[in-house]
Motif scaffolding. Structure first.
Motif, PDB file in Angstrom:
ATOM      1  N   ARG A 198      -9.595  -6.283  24.477  1.00  0.00           N
ATOM      2  CA  ARG A 198     -10.162  -7.204  25.466  1.00  0.00           C
ATOM      3  C   ARG A 198     -11.684  -7.245  25.393  1.00  0.00           C
ATOM      4  O   ARG A 198     -12.291  -8.292  25.600  1.00  0.00           O
ATOM      5  N   THR A 199     -12.321  -6.128  25.043  1.00  0.00           N
ATOM      6  CA  THR A 199     -13.772  -6.120  24.885  1.00  0.00           C
ATOM      7  C   THR A 199     -14.184  -6.951  23.681  1.00  0.00           C
ATOM      8  O   THR A 199     -15.146  -7.729  23.748  1.00  0.00           O
ATOM      9  N   LEU A 200     -13.462  -6.819  22.578  1.00  0.00           N
ATOM     10  CA  LEU A 200     -13.769  -7.611  21.389  1.00  0.00           C
ATOM     11  C   LEU A 200     -13.545  -9.099  21.657  1.00  0.00           C
ATOM     12  O   LEU A 200     -14.372  -9.937  21.270  1.00  0.00           O
ATOM     13  N   PHE A 201     -12.456  -9.446  22.346  1.00  0.00           N
ATOM     14  CA  PHE A 201     -12.178 -10.841  22.680  1.00  0.00           C
ATOM     15  C   PHE A 201     -13.316 -11.420  23.524  1.00  0.00           C
ATOM     16  O   PHE A 201     -13.829 -12.494  23.238  1.00  0.00           O
ATOM     17  N   ARG A 202     -13.718 -10.698  24.559  1.00  0.00           N
ATOM     18  CA  ARG A 202     -14.827 -11.136  25.431  1.00  0.00           C
ATOM     19  C   ARG A 202     -16.120 -11.293  24.645  1.00  0.00           C
ATOM     20  O   ARG A 202     -16.857 -12.260  24.821  1.00  0.00           O
ATOM     21  N   GLY A 253     -18.072 -14.679  24.073  1.00  0.00           N
ATOM     22  CA  GLY A 253     -19.447 -14.726  24.581  1.00  0.00           C
ATOM     23  C   GLY A 253     -20.441 -15.102  23.504  1.00  0.00           C
ATOM     24  O   GLY A 253     -21.382 -15.864  23.750  1.00  0.00           O
ATOM     25  N   SER A 254     -20.252 -14.594  22.287  1.00  0.00           N
ATOM     26  CA  SER A 254     -21.175 -14.931  21.195  1.00  0.00           C
ATOM     27  C   SER A 254     -21.128 -16.423  20.880  1.00  0.00           C
ATOM     28  O   SER A 254     -22.160 -17.033  20.580  1.00  0.00           O
ATOM     29  N   LEU A 255     -19.958 -17.027  20.964  1.00  0.00           N
ATOM     30  CA  LEU A 255     -19.844 -18.476  20.730  1.00  0.00           C
ATOM     31  C   LEU A 255     -20.544 -19.267  21.823  1.00  0.00           C
ATOM     32  O   LEU A 255     -21.144 -20.313  21.565  1.00  0.00           O
ATOM     33  N   LEU A 256     -20.455 -18.768  23.056  1.00  0.00           N
ATOM     34  CA  LEU A 256     -21.073 -19.470  24.181  1.00  0.00           C
ATOM     35  C   LEU A 256     -22.596 -19.378  24.155  1.00  0.00           C
ATOM     36  O   LEU A 256     -23.270 -20.190  24.782  1.00  0.00           O
ATOM     37  N   TRP A 291       2.128 -19.209  23.691  1.00  0.00           N
ATOM     38  CA  TRP A 291       1.965 -19.134  25.141  1.00  0.00           C
ATOM     39  C   TRP A 291       0.486 -18.928  25.399  1.00  0.00           C
ATOM     40  O   TRP A 291      -0.157 -18.066  24.808  1.00  0.00           O
ATOM     41  N   ILE A 292      -0.034 -19.725  26.301  1.00  0.00           N
ATOM     42  CA  ILE A 292      -1.443 -19.603  26.654  1.00  0.00           C
ATOM     43  C   ILE A 292      -1.553 -19.780  28.159  1.00  0.00           C
ATOM     44  O   ILE A 292      -0.917 -20.670  28.735  1.00  0.00           O
ATOM     45  N   SER A 293      -2.300 -18.904  28.782  1.00  0.00           N
ATOM     46  CA  SER A 293      -2.464 -18.990  30.231  1.00  0.00           C
ATOM     47  C   SER A 293      -3.901 -18.648  30.588  1.00  0.00           C
ATOM     48  O   SER A 293      -4.654 -18.120  29.771  1.00  0.00           O
ATOM     49  N   ASP A 294      -4.261 -18.954  31.811  1.00  0.00           N
ATOM     50  CA  ASP A 294      -5.608 -18.687  32.278  1.00  0.00           C
ATOM     51  C   ASP A 294      -5.699 -17.245  32.779  1.00  0.00           C
ATOM     52  O   ASP A 294      -4.769 -16.736  33.410  1.00  0.00           O
ATOM     53  N   PHE A 295      -6.795 -16.602  32.485  1.00  0.00           N
ATOM     54  CA  PHE A 295      -7.057 -15.252  32.972  1.00  0.00           C
ATOM     55  C   PHE A 295      -8.563 -15.053  33.016  1.00  0.00           C
ATOM     56  O   PHE A 295      -9.322 -15.788  32.381  1.00  0.00           O
ATOM     57  N   VAL A 296      -8.987 -14.084  33.789  1.00  0.00           N
ATOM     58  CA  VAL A 296     -10.410 -13.806  33.928  1.00  0.00           C
ATOM     59  C   VAL A 296     -10.921 -13.175  32.636  1.00  0.00           C
ATOM     60  O   VAL A 296     -10.372 -12.178  32.163  1.00  0.00           O
ATOM     61  N   PHE A 345     -14.610 -12.899  32.174  1.00  0.00           N
ATOM     62  CA  PHE A 345     -15.832 -12.191  32.558  1.00  0.00           C
ATOM     63  C   PHE A 345     -15.834 -11.881  34.056  1.00  0.00           C
ATOM     64  O   PHE A 345     -15.636 -12.774  34.871  1.00  0.00           O
ATOM     65  N   ASP A 346     -16.079 -10.621  34.392  1.00  0.00           N
ATOM     66  CA  ASP A 346     -16.308 -10.220  35.769  1.00  0.00           C
ATOM     67  C   ASP A 346     -17.766 -10.577  36.066  1.00  0.00           C
ATOM     68  O   ASP A 346     -18.683  -9.977  35.508  1.00  0.00           O
ATOM     69  N   ASN A 347     -17.962 -11.565  36.907  1.00  0.00           N
ATOM     70  CA  ASN A 347     -19.306 -12.114  37.147  1.00  0.00           C
ATOM     71  C   ASN A 347     -19.820 -11.805  38.554  1.00  0.00           C
ATOM     72  O   ASN A 347     -20.671 -12.512  39.071  1.00  0.00           O
ATOM     73  N   ARG A 348     -19.322 -10.734  39.161  1.00  0.00           N
ATOM     74  CA  ARG A 348     -19.733 -10.406  40.536  1.00  0.00           C
ATOM     75  C   ARG A 348     -21.240 -10.228  40.672  1.00  0.00           C
ATOM     76  O   ARG A 348     -21.799 -10.474  41.733  1.00  0.00           O
ATOM     77  N   PHE A 349     -21.892  -9.794  39.616  1.00  0.00           N
ATOM     78  CA  PHE A 349     -23.337  -9.576  39.665  1.00  0.00           C
ATOM     79  C   PHE A 349     -24.106 -10.669  38.918  1.00  0.00           C
ATOM     80  O   PHE A 349     -25.266 -10.493  38.585  1.00  0.00           O
ATOM     81  N   CYS A 350     -23.418 -11.790  38.661  1.00  0.00           N
ATOM     82  CA  CYS A 350     -24.003 -12.971  38.003  1.00  0.00           C
ATOM     83  C   CYS A 350     -24.532 -12.659  36.607  1.00  0.00           C
ATOM     84  O   CYS A 350     -25.415 -13.364  36.107  1.00  0.00           O
ATOM     85  N   ASP A 351     -23.971 -11.643  35.952  1.00  0.00           N
ATOM     86  CA  ASP A 351     -24.399 -11.260  34.610  1.00  0.00           C
ATOM     87  C   ASP A 351     -24.107 -12.330  33.565  1.00  0.00           C
ATOM     88  O   ASP A 351     -24.780 -12.385  32.537  1.00  0.00           O
ATOM     89  N   PHE A 352     -23.099 -13.164  33.810  1.00  0.00           N
ATOM     90  CA  PHE A 352     -22.666 -14.117  32.798  1.00  0.00           C
ATOM     91  C   PHE A 352     -22.942 -15.567  33.179  1.00  0.00           C
ATOM     92  O   PHE A 352     -22.442 -16.489  32.541  1.00  0.00           O
ATOM     93  N   ASP A 353     -23.746 -15.776  34.204  1.00  0.00           N
ATOM     94  CA  ASP A 353     -24.096 -17.135  34.641  1.00  0.00           C
ATOM     95  C   ASP A 353     -24.665 -17.970  33.496  1.00  0.00           C
ATOM     96  O   ASP A 353     -24.383 -19.160  33.387  1.00  0.00           O
ATOM     97  N   VAL A 354     -25.476 -17.357  32.664  1.00  0.00           N
ATOM     98  CA  VAL A 354     -26.124 -18.091  31.581  1.00  0.00           C
ATOM     99  C   VAL A 354     -25.116 -18.577  30.536  1.00  0.00           C
ATOM    100  O   VAL A 354     -25.332 -19.599  29.900  1.00  0.00           O
ATOM    101  N   LEU A 355     -24.000 -17.876  30.371  1.00  0.00           N
ATOM    102  CA  LEU A 355     -23.000 -18.284  29.385  1.00  0.00           C
ATOM    103  C   LEU A 355     -22.185 -19.486  29.855  1.00  0.00           C
ATOM    104  O   LEU A 355     -21.818 -20.345  29.055  1.00  0.00           O
ATOM    105  N   VAL A 356     -21.863 -19.505  31.136  1.00  0.00           N
ATOM    106  CA  VAL A 356     -21.053 -20.591  31.704  1.00  0.00           C
ATOM    107  C   VAL A 356     -21.764 -21.059  32.972  1.00  0.00           C
ATOM    108  O   VAL A 356     -21.407 -20.665  34.091  1.00  0.00           O
TER     109      VAL A 356
END
Length: 178
Positions: free
Chosen positions: A16-20, A24-27, A44-49, A51-62
């Motif tokens: 999951r870390t490698l997938f993230r 993230g590198s593509l974004l 099979w493809i489904s939606d799942f979290v 990035f945990d963005n509680r601290f807005c660490d990933f705002d710049v990516l999305v």
């Protein structure tokens, strides 16, 4: 390291870390150097979290998720669709239909349903290629015991593998109805 083989289970965070990290590198690339599409292929493809963005660490990516506590796969793909051509292939299942519905028609992401015989799973970009047993679902990324090979770099073997994967996925994409 041109290829990394990962065997995962519920206690293994590497997949999951490698997938993230790969997503993230593509974004982060706002000026793509390749005209090749990004493919996500999974029966099979489904939606799942993603990035945990509680601290807005990933705002710049999305940016559309700025200030939200969670960034979902559908959010990432919509943002990626603004930067690259994105093609998603899955079987016509209830779960896939729900996921495609979350992506929306104007998301910049093309979706197609494959035949029910589709069993291939992969995440293909000009820079890396995931292939293996993992479905692109919460269970596939977080719970199930999976075996995935991650190919990246400019090693001749990796470049050839990515090139062959593009030939095959482009051929299959052309055979599927839009």
């Amino acid at each position: 390291m041109p290829t990394l083989d990962l065997w995962s289970n519920a206690a293994n965070w590497q997949l999951r870390t490698l997938f993230r990290s790969a997503l993230g590198s593509l974004l982060m690339v706002d000026n793509p150097t390749s005209s090749k599409p990004v493919y996500l292929c999974s029966p099979w493809i489904s939606d799942f979290v993603v990035f945990d963005n509680r601290f807005c660490d990933f705002d710049v990516l999305v940016p559309s998720c700025s200030g939200t506590p969670r960034i979902w796969l559908s959010d990432c793909l919509r943002q990626l669709g603004k930067l690259h051509e994105v093609r998603v292939v899955s079987r016509n299942t209830e779960v896939s239909r729900q996921f495609f519905g979350r992506l929306g028609l104007s998301s910049g992401v093309e979706t197609r349903y494959a035949a029910d015989s589709l069993h291939e799973k992969g995440f293909l970009t000009p820079h890396f290629y995931f292939e293996g047993s993992m479905n692109v679902t919460y269970s596939g990324v977080h719970i199930n015991a999976e075996k995935v090979a991650y190919h990246a770099g400019d090693d001749a073997v990796v470049v050839e593998r990515i090139g062959r994967a593009y030939l095959e996925l482009n051929r299959r994409w052309g055979q599927m109805a839009s």
